[in-house]
Enzyme design. Sequence first.
Site, PDB file in Angstrom:
ATOM      1  N   GLU A   1       0.834  -1.253  -0.016  1.00  0.00           N
ATOM      2  CA  GLU A   1      -0.053   0.084  -0.059  1.00  0.00           C
ATOM      3  C   GLU A   1       0.720   1.318   0.025  1.00  0.00           C
ATOM      4  O   GLU A   1       0.514   2.285  -0.593  1.00  0.00           O
ATOM      5  CB  GLU A   1      -0.962  -0.131   1.201  1.00  0.00           C
TER       6      GLU A   1
ATOM      7  N   HIS B   1       8.798 -26.575   0.755  1.00  0.00           N
ATOM      8  CA  HIS B   1       7.977 -27.668   0.086  1.00  0.00           C
ATOM      9  C   HIS B   1       6.775 -27.097  -0.764  1.00  0.00           C
ATOM     10  O   HIS B   1       6.078 -28.048  -0.963  1.00  0.00           O
ATOM     11  CB  HIS B   1       7.477 -28.488   1.344  1.00  0.00           C
TER      12      HIS B   1
ATOM     13  N   LYS C   1     -14.533   1.164  -3.568  1.00  0.00           N
ATOM     14  CA  LYS C   1     -15.585   1.378  -2.223  1.00  0.00           C
ATOM     15  C   LYS C   1     -16.796   2.057  -2.836  1.00  0.00           C
ATOM     16  O   LYS C   1     -17.849   1.548  -2.306  1.00  0.00           O
ATOM     17  CB  LYS C   1     -14.837   2.162  -1.291  1.00  0.00           C
TER      18      LYS C   1
END
Lengths: 433, 433
Positions: free
Chosen positions: B285, B306, B420
């Site tokens: 950010e 792994h 938003k």
Amino acid sequence: MIYEQNINYCLAKSIGSGGLDSSELSYLLEKLDPEFERLKKSYLSDNLPILTLPEVDDLSELSHIATVWRKKFDKVIILGAGGSSLGGKTLCALNQDEYGTAPGAPRIYFFENVDPFGFDRAMSSLDLSRTSLIVISKSGNTAETLVQLLCCISAWRAAGFKDLSESFLAICGPGNNILRRICLRENIQILDHDPLIGGRYSVLSKVGMLPALIAGLDCTKLRRGASEILNPILQGAKPSEFGPAIGAAISVGLSRNNGISQSVMMPYIDRLMVFSKWYRQLWAESLGKKGLGTTPIDALGVVDQHSQLQLYLDGPRDKMFTILMLDQKGVGMQIDPSPADAVELNYVVGRTMGDLINAEQRATAQTLIDSGLPTRIISFKELDEKTLGGLLMFFMLETILAASLLRIDPFDQPAVARGKLLTQRYLADFELL
Amino acid sequence: MIYEQNINYCLAKSIGSGGLDSSELSYLLEKLDPEFERLKKSYLSDNLPILTLPEVDDLSELSHIATVWRKKFDKVIILGAGGSSLGGKTLCALNQDEYGTAPGAPRIYFFENVDPFGFDRAMSSLDLSRTSLIVISKSGNTAETLVQLLCCISAWRAAGFKDLSESFLAICGPGNNILRRICLRENIQILDHDPLIGGRYSVLSKVGMLPALIAGLDCTKLRRGASEILNPILQGAKPSEFGPAIGAAISVGLSRNNGISQSVMMPYIDRLMVFSKWYRQLWAESLGKKGLGTTPIDALGVVDQHSQLQLYLDGPRDKMFTILMLDQKGVGMQIDPSPADAVELNYVVGRTMGDLINAEQRATAQTLIDSGLPTRIISFKELDEKTLGGLLMFFMLETILAASLLRIDPFDQPAVARGKLLTQRYLADFELL
């Protein structure tokens, strides 16, 4: 139809220069024709077991073990690393989270690390008389898993348990390996790991099915979902009609022509958070070879809207996005606005939490698309065993087909051997540390 | 010294063409001189609160709340997203995991998503009379957090609780925001969120301190660790002598000159797994703007050996690595080889689990280095509050200094606003869905 895949917003005709040219997509899909023939032959000659796994008749034997264990134990520990862990963990996430398990199911813990602090805390929190253990290693020689097992054997012994055959079980490859020798000596039951199935492709084998059955999943439905995704290939579908082939061609094309180096997998649902981790290993280990492959990135909506979206939208244009959308309209608690009494919240009045997450996933996808970023949307109406089995098969096939386009073997992992050797050397020659 | 940073294996003179030229490193470090002056001035004039936070005198008030809550409650829910959650979660991970909490501490849950399935399961698992709630939103207008709160208020009401002032608490910015209005109406205590502190830099403020105190951490030590990292800047150190500046210059230099687009943060210890998620938001950010920034990737040793190591070693050479190493030599259970009786395991005879993870982290670092991949090693002798506070300040300063080199504002996040707005539009105009 288990899911719908929409790849329009990965194409130049929809999102401009960040997207793939349709002609390039067609070209890559045509190149997959011979791979489809190979897959069909492999299925018929049964030399690529992940294709026939959905039909293997092993669920009744496994169900028997699961039924006994569900009665006898409150907790089950799974020892294993990578492919021995992530498949089972992905499945179990459908029926358990940090708040509880499905009714009647023991809590299943996956011990993946060898961090002594975490290990000690875990062991001291468990009532070993009500805890059982499954140890999984295909090679039977994975150092971390063997050390976990030796420490667990010590812990059970220290707690006074002499006979481990009642509560321990192993899944490992045939032949003379260390895990098998330990189990024979300790009288621990062994189920054979098919040596032809690599760890990261083992989720539909007993490696994933046994934990899933203990967690209470319907494994017949899981495998049916996987079959349903695979079937079109067996029935002669062309690559251009087949979802995983289209996905593979998009990924490889965007990487080759559009500078895409990262693939973000973003489900909008907690139960698929581990699925993204499973995908991360599948894609990374299968394709990350000879300087090729892209980096898989796991994200979770809506959490990562508040953590990663700024970078996704305005940082380097080096990512493609796969948004996994579950339709949850109307699901969950209704939002009672009375404590809010806020004009600004009018838009949630009478909505449910499911309405909110529904709107969020679509808003994120739209925002990425509006920014010209390649965005694939995979949507489904419900998330049950059939959907999950379908998603798992979808991405295994997509990975194998992408490897074919890259001319890479999707089943090996040649580069990790050196790290394993070095660990042994460091431990053996401690003065060097 | 809290930690040691070794950046030799990020340089061309050690690892060849994948590394940064030393002259470029010096050039970038010199460019940071004026930023150091600015930071000193900001500290003295107190206009960049994260620099003075370690000295704020708010711990006694917060400790009082924490002491009461530790007695009254078994569970604490924290509502919040991104910066309102990840800091506290990172701290709490030092004292709790899925197997238990530190003695006397309630279990702290972080509700970050608005997935109705997970939310319902969580709520139905809780005894609300023994559960308290902290809701955190700097703006006071975060839709997901407000909806979580409204649903929690409904749940508490439905369970017969009329007075929420006893068990609810809010942290939000001053002024007329929705969260504050709800709290005033419901008689819920409000602590002020400093409006000058952005969410992702708020871990050392009450946003992180209150959860940490409830979890039983020594917050004085946390802040002392942070101070110790910051102090050299205040005492006139040059960028070339200052760890976070060197780290910032390496990152920016490798990105600019060596095609590095991803930064892998890989601790070798479970308790730092959430730290990597916190770092992921901080770095993404703060720097992901104007087409710049690199993608932070969280990994965990030994688990991701792994899962991801094949890609790291043999895929595209587009990553730098930061390995966080805790010295755990001799720690943990001793490995009893008697059940093994395997020549191949001789190398672990008499070793501990700590020895194993010690060898693993060094083996991984060495393997990356041998492959010519830029690898930074940060090592420390113990992981306590002081170390964690130091690590948090280290990476906040490194991020701010990297932003300075990129000429980017590290404190804003301009691109997320559109998502938003779209969510609101979708909810408001449901027919469009």
